[in-house]
Scaffold this active site. Sequence first.
Site, PDB file in Angstrom:
ATOM      1  N   ASP A 215       0.862  -1.177   0.000  1.00  0.00           N
ATOM      2  CA  ASP A 215       0.000   0.000   0.000  1.00  0.00           C
ATOM      3  C   ASP A 215       0.898   1.226   0.000  1.00  0.00           C
ATOM      4  O   ASP A 215       1.861   1.307   0.773  1.00  0.00           O
ATOM      5  CB  ASP A 215      -0.892  -0.035   1.246  1.00  0.00           C
ATOM      6  CG  ASP A 215      -1.951   1.046   1.229  1.00  0.00           C
ATOM      7  OD1 ASP A 215      -3.095   0.720   0.901  1.00  0.00           O
ATOM      8  OD2 ASP A 215      -1.624   2.198   1.558  1.00  0.00           O
ATOM      9  N   LEU A 216       0.606   2.186  -0.860  1.00  0.00           N
ATOM     10  CA  LEU A 216       1.412   3.409  -0.954  1.00  0.00           C
ATOM     11  C   LEU A 216       1.134   4.277   0.273  1.00  0.00           C
ATOM     12  O   LEU A 216      -0.009   4.649   0.543  1.00  0.00           O
ATOM     13  CB  LEU A 216       1.056   4.158  -2.232  1.00  0.00           C
ATOM     14  CG  LEU A 216       1.942   5.330  -2.641  1.00  0.00           C
ATOM     15  CD1 LEU A 216       3.385   4.886  -2.801  1.00  0.00           C
ATOM     16  CD2 LEU A 216       1.442   5.943  -3.943  1.00  0.00           C
ATOM     17  N   ASP A 258      -4.775   2.358  -4.160  1.00  0.00           N
ATOM     18  CA  ASP A 258      -3.311   2.352  -4.122  1.00  0.00           C
ATOM     19  C   ASP A 258      -2.783   1.017  -3.601  1.00  0.00           C
ATOM     20  O   ASP A 258      -1.630   0.931  -3.159  1.00  0.00           O
ATOM     21  CB  ASP A 258      -2.801   3.498  -3.245  1.00  0.00           C
ATOM     22  CG  ASP A 258      -3.299   3.390  -1.804  1.00  0.00           C
ATOM     23  OD1 ASP A 258      -4.434   2.898  -1.607  1.00  0.00           O
ATOM     24  OD2 ASP A 258      -2.570   3.795  -0.884  1.00  0.00           O
TER      25      ASP A 258
END
Length: 359
Positions: A215-216, A258
């Site tokens: 996950d960003l 994301d």
Amino acid sequence: MSWEQACRPRDPRGAARAAAVLVAVAALVTLVFTALGQGPSSLVALVLVTGVNLAVLPLAVALYRHGHRAPAATWLVTPVVGIAIIAGLDVATADASAAAQAFFAFPVVFAASQLGRKPVALVTVLAVLGNAWVVFTLLPPGRAATDLAYIGAMLTVLAAVLVQAGERQDRLVTRLTEQAAVDPLTGLATRRVLDDAAACALAQTGDGTGLMILDLDRFKVINDERGHPVGDDALAHVGDLLRRRAQAGTIASRLGGDEMALLLPGWGRQATLDVAEELLRLVRRTPLRGADGPVPLTVSIGVAHTSAHTTMRELYAAADAALYDAKADGRDRVVMTDDVSRAPGPHASPRASGARPGA
């Protein structure tokens, strides 16, 4: 393309039904006109026409119900046999009328709508030759040549138009299939592709299957402070790094938003963890090049591994729980679960190796 591939219909079930309908229509039309007194005049020819057309009706029913299971060669043999029957009946009944010659279009229509170029060309040539045999056997040479020219041209153009239309449809279907399998922003595989690959991987034995979900970090902040175009660029950038880190046999996928994933079929637990930590460091040391300067990026990664039978749902849930811990522990780190197949229960903490920030 090989002959076997070219003879395989675009849609086996549709091909079976199309062949059945064409056979049934040709037989029924002939039987109706024969019953109305428009058939051959001699008793022998009348019995022959009636018998052959009654015999092919059960064949049409069989094709409709079971034809989709037939081998590839069936779909070339069917129109060729149809041409032979049409030509044989026309000569046997001394019928070279326009209506009789029109039936040569049926095999060509079927082949051109379902098969590849090679079998279509063969069927079209055979149909023209069959028609030539009929007209030059039954008609004066001048009229036979005229009929053959018209019918031959019609069959050739019909085949060419249908083949081109079919190939355009094939290209469109291929393009749509590719688009459905690839996320347009990141170039990664879609969730459906990942699920299909995981189902196959989890059914195999070996070192196991690893799954990492990343996950960003602070993606909303990037969107809010730098704008959604930069956010899209960040996703594409991380997706490119993930794709570059993926190896043959692994599946890099965008799950949504994301969140991305990497499936590692046949990988051991430690090898899966090593890849996750390498990816963590790669993202940190490769900032996004923005118009206003570099944009530093980090990711949080949750990793799960199973060495025995489990489901994709269980594997994904374990990796997702590990990702949640990585985010809660301060982001920019890897957290790995216990082996999913030996996990103590759904309410136990998934963490085994602990939070591991990249070096």
